[in-house]
Design a protein around this motif. Structure first.
Motif, PDB file in Angstrom:
ATOM      1  N   SER A   1       0.819  -1.222   0.000  1.00  0.00           N
ATOM      2  CA  SER A   1       0.000   0.000   0.000  1.00  0.00           C
ATOM      3  C   SER A   1       0.851   1.269   0.000  1.00  0.00           C
ATOM      4  O   SER A   1       0.344   2.358  -0.293  1.00  0.00           O
ATOM      5  CB  SER A   1      -0.929   0.012   1.216  1.00  0.00           C
ATOM      6  N   LYS A   2       2.150   1.154   0.318  1.00  0.00           N
ATOM      7  CA  LYS A   2       3.019   2.331   0.349  1.00  0.00           C
ATOM      8  C   LYS A   2       3.607   2.675  -1.021  1.00  0.00           C
ATOM      9  O   LYS A   2       4.241   3.716  -1.182  1.00  0.00           O
ATOM     10  CB  LYS A   2       4.155   2.114   1.352  1.00  0.00           C
ATOM     11  N   ILE A   3       3.400   1.807  -2.006  1.00  0.00           N
ATOM     12  CA  ILE A   3       3.939   2.083  -3.347  1.00  0.00           C
ATOM     13  C   ILE A   3       3.122   3.193  -4.005  1.00  0.00           C
ATOM     14  O   ILE A   3       1.898   3.099  -4.122  1.00  0.00           O
ATOM     15  CB  ILE A   3       3.915   0.820  -4.230  1.00  0.00           C
ATOM     16  N   ALA A   4       3.816   4.256  -4.428  1.00  0.00           N
ATOM     17  CA  ALA A   4       3.151   5.384  -5.094  1.00  0.00           C
ATOM     18  C   ALA A   4       3.486   5.442  -6.581  1.00  0.00           C
ATOM     19  O   ALA A   4       2.705   5.952  -7.382  1.00  0.00           O
ATOM     20  CB  ALA A   4       3.555   6.699  -4.432  1.00  0.00           C
ATOM     21  N   ALA A   5       4.661   4.933  -6.946  1.00  0.00           N
ATOM     22  CA  ALA A   5       5.098   4.996  -8.346  1.00  0.00           C
ATOM     23  C   ALA A   5       6.081   3.863  -8.606  1.00  0.00           C
ATOM     24  O   ALA A   5       6.561   3.206  -7.674  1.00  0.00           O
ATOM     25  CB  ALA A   5       5.742   6.346  -8.646  1.00  0.00           C
ATOM     26  N   ILE A   6       6.371   3.648  -9.880  1.00  0.00           N
ATOM     27  CA  ILE A   6       7.336   2.625 -10.284  1.00  0.00           C
ATOM     28  C   ILE A   6       8.312   3.252 -11.276  1.00  0.00           C
ATOM     29  O   ILE A   6       7.906   3.994 -12.181  1.00  0.00           O
ATOM     30  CB  ILE A   6       6.635   1.408 -10.918  1.00  0.00           C
ATOM     31  N   LYS A   7       9.590   2.941 -11.095  1.00  0.00           N
ATOM     32  CA  LYS A   7      10.640   3.462 -11.970  1.00  0.00           C
ATOM     33  C   LYS A   7      11.342   2.300 -12.656  1.00  0.00           C
ATOM     34  O   LYS A   7      11.690   1.312 -12.009  1.00  0.00           O
ATOM     35  CB  LYS A   7      11.652   4.269 -11.150  1.00  0.00           C
ATOM     36  N   VAL A   8      11.539   2.405 -13.979  1.00  0.00           N
ATOM     37  CA  VAL A   8      12.325   1.411 -14.713  1.00  0.00           C
ATOM     38  C   VAL A   8      13.443   2.141 -15.446  1.00  0.00           C
ATOM     39  O   VAL A   8      13.260   3.246 -15.954  1.00  0.00           O
ATOM     40  CB  VAL A   8      11.461   0.596 -15.701  1.00  0.00           C
ATOM     41  N   SER A   9      14.626   1.512 -15.509  1.00  0.00           N
ATOM     42  CA  SER A   9      15.766   2.176 -16.142  1.00  0.00           C
ATOM     43  C   SER A   9      16.765   1.147 -16.648  1.00  0.00           C
ATOM     44  O   SER A   9      16.876   0.044 -16.104  1.00  0.00           O
ATOM     45  CB  SER A   9      16.450   3.131 -15.154  1.00  0.00           C
ATOM     46  N   ASP A  10      17.477   1.539 -17.695  1.00  0.00           N
ATOM     47  CA  ASP A  10      18.503   0.684 -18.285  1.00  0.00           C
ATOM     48  C   ASP A  10      19.486   1.586 -19.014  1.00  0.00           C
ATOM     49  O   ASP A  10      19.104   2.630 -19.558  1.00  0.00           O
ATOM     50  CB  ASP A  10      17.870  -0.316 -19.261  1.00  0.00           C
ATOM     51  N   LEU A  11      20.758   1.206 -19.047  1.00  0.00           N
ATOM     52  CA  LEU A  11      21.779   2.046 -19.672  1.00  0.00           C
ATOM     53  C   LEU A  11      21.527   2.279 -21.155  1.00  0.00           C
ATOM     54  O   LEU A  11      21.850   3.337 -21.694  1.00  0.00           O
ATOM     55  CB  LEU A  11      23.165   1.415 -19.488  1.00  0.00           C
ATOM     56  N   LEU A  12      20.956   1.290 -21.846  1.00  0.00           N
ATOM     57  CA  LEU A  12      20.818   1.382 -23.299  1.00  0.00           C
ATOM     58  C   LEU A  12      19.403   1.720 -23.761  1.00  0.00           C
ATOM     59  O   LEU A  12      19.138   1.766 -24.959  1.00  0.00           O
ATOM     60  CB  LEU A  12      21.275   0.075 -23.950  1.00  0.00           C
TER      61      LEU A  12
ATOM     62  N   ASP B   1      15.428   3.911 -22.790  1.00  0.00           N
ATOM     63  CA  ASP B   1      14.811   5.054 -22.138  1.00  0.00           C
ATOM     64  C   ASP B   1      14.520   4.721 -20.675  1.00  0.00           C
ATOM     65  O   ASP B   1      14.457   3.548 -20.283  1.00  0.00           O
ATOM     66  CB  ASP B   1      13.508   5.396 -22.874  1.00  0.00           C
ATOM     67  N   LYS B   2      14.329   5.761 -19.873  1.00  0.00           N
ATOM     68  CA  LYS B   2      13.903   5.591 -18.488  1.00  0.00           C
ATOM     69  C   LYS B   2      12.431   5.977 -18.385  1.00  0.00           C
ATOM     70  O   LYS B   2      11.946   6.795 -19.163  1.00  0.00           O
ATOM     71  CB  LYS B   2      14.715   6.486 -17.554  1.00  0.00           C
ATOM     72  N   ALA B   3      11.729   5.405 -17.414  1.00  0.00           N
ATOM     73  CA  ALA B   3      10.325   5.764 -17.225  1.00  0.00           C
ATOM     74  C   ALA B   3       9.972   5.675 -15.747  1.00  0.00           C
ATOM     75  O   ALA B   3      10.377   4.739 -15.056  1.00  0.00           O
ATOM     76  CB  ALA B   3       9.417   4.848 -18.040  1.00  0.00           C
ATOM     77  N   THR B   4       9.230   6.665 -15.274  1.00  0.00           N
ATOM     78  CA  THR B   4       8.662   6.645 -13.928  1.00  0.00           C
ATOM     79  C   THR B   4       7.180   6.957 -14.061  1.00  0.00           C
ATOM     80  O   THR B   4       6.809   7.941 -14.700  1.00  0.00           O
ATOM     81  CB  THR B   4       9.342   7.679 -13.011  1.00  0.00           C
ATOM     82  N   PHE B   5       6.343   6.122 -13.491  1.00  0.00           N
ATOM     83  CA  PHE B   5       4.897   6.305 -13.661  1.00  0.00           C
ATOM     84  C   PHE B   5       4.174   6.003 -12.355  1.00  0.00           C
ATOM     85  O   PHE B   5       4.660   5.247 -11.504  1.00  0.00           O
ATOM     86  CB  PHE B   5       4.362   5.409 -14.791  1.00  0.00           C
ATOM     87  N   ASP B   6       3.002   6.617 -12.190  1.00  0.00           N
ATOM     88  CA  ASP B   6       2.190   6.409 -10.993  1.00  0.00           C
ATOM     89  C   ASP B   6       1.679   4.975 -10.940  1.00  0.00           C
ATOM     90  O   ASP B   6       1.322   4.385 -11.970  1.00  0.00           O
ATOM     91  CB  ASP B   6       1.007   7.374 -10.974  1.00  0.00           C
ATOM     92  N   TYR B   7       1.640   4.437  -9.736  1.00  0.00           N
ATOM     93  CA  TYR B   7       1.143   3.072  -9.554  1.00  0.00           C
ATOM     94  C   TYR B   7      -0.319   3.086  -9.128  1.00  0.00           C
ATOM     95  O   TYR B   7      -0.722   3.841  -8.244  1.00  0.00           O
ATOM     96  CB  TYR B   7       1.974   2.341  -8.499  1.00  0.00           C
ATOM     97  N   GLU B   8      -1.115   2.247  -9.779  1.00  0.00           N
ATOM     98  CA  GLU B   8      -2.505   2.035  -9.401  1.00  0.00           C
ATOM     99  C   GLU B   8      -2.634   0.630  -8.822  1.00  0.00           C
ATOM    100  O   GLU B   8      -2.178  -0.340  -9.443  1.00  0.00           O
ATOM    101  CB  GLU B   8      -3.424   2.173 -10.619  1.00  0.00           C
TER     102      GLU B   8
END
Length: 229
Positions: free
Chosen positions: A135-146, A148-155
């Motif tokens: 229940s404490k998760i507000a967003a999720i971040k994914v990243s990789d050197l090669l 794009d990066k993305a951070t988005f709200d968690y539902e």
């Protein structure tokens, strides 16, 4: 002699500011497209990893610096699809590249409301990451050197399919170039920052950035405008 050097510097800055930049310039696969006060770019970073940064936005020339404030990008960028969770106590992420192939080795982190990481997992050979629901998760971040990066709200009770583009898309960022020389057909520049922390930097802030990066950024790029026959 000192006065002469100062005068020459002022004259160079005036010349760079006075000269209108327009059209498309290339350095290998890198490109810059100037259209009035708008600039679209696709450029490799300085780290030698081959990561390509893409973006577009308004720009201005401040003395011998080009300052770009990027906006929403109209080209290819990362897509995120949602669906109801397969398991109520589990969050599933599945990561694909632009061609629909699974991406192994992508970092995934659930974030709390203060954007602090709560966990870290790596996508498997099917591009899948699983987290326990929290229940404490507000967003999720994914990243990789090669990629794009993305951070988005968690539902809650949602699984995510993430299609990462290989370019690093820069939106709502301040990008800084040092303009060394400018002619009608060629621009010689250095990329100083892809994420400067000021959207309207002063000349003194830009000069400090230039001085700070001199020891680590030594490659000047020569962008050439193709001849039109």
């Amino acid at each position: 002699m000192k006065a002469l050097i100062i005068f020459a510097t002022i004259l160079l800055s005036f010349t760079l500011n006075a000269q209108e930049i327009s059209g498309t310039y290339f350095e290998g696969t890198d490109s810059l497209f100037f259209n009035n006060d708008h600039l679209t770019f696709s450029i490799k970073g300085n780290d030698g990893l081959g990561v390509v940064f893409t973006g577009e936005g308004t720009y201005e020339v401040t003395e011998d610096f080009i300052v770009i404030n990027t906006e929403s990008y109209n080209g290819k960028k990362t897509r995120i699809e949602t669906k109801p969770a397969e398991k109520k106590d589990t969050i599933q992420l599945q990561l694909f590249n632009e061609d629909g192939y699974s991406i192994q080795g992508v970092r995934a982190e659930p974030l709390n409301k203060k954007s602090k990481s709560m966990d870290l997992k790596i996508s498997d050979d099917h591009g899948i990451v699983l987290f326990k629901s929290n229940s404490k998760i507000a967003a999720i971040k994914v990243s990789d050197l090669l990629y794009d990066k993305a951070t988005f709200d968690y539902e809650p009770n949602t699984d995510y399919t993430i299609h990462l583009v290989q370019n690093r898309v820069l939106e709502d960022k301040t990008v800084i170039f040092k303009l060394i020389e400018s002619t009608d057909s060629e621009l010689t520049m250095k990329l100083l920052s892809t994420d400067f922390n000021k959207s309207n930097p002063s000349t003194s802030q830009l000069n400090r950035l230039d001085k700070k990066t001199k020891a680590i950024i030594d490659r000047a790029r020569s962008f050439v405008k193709p001849e039109v026959f």
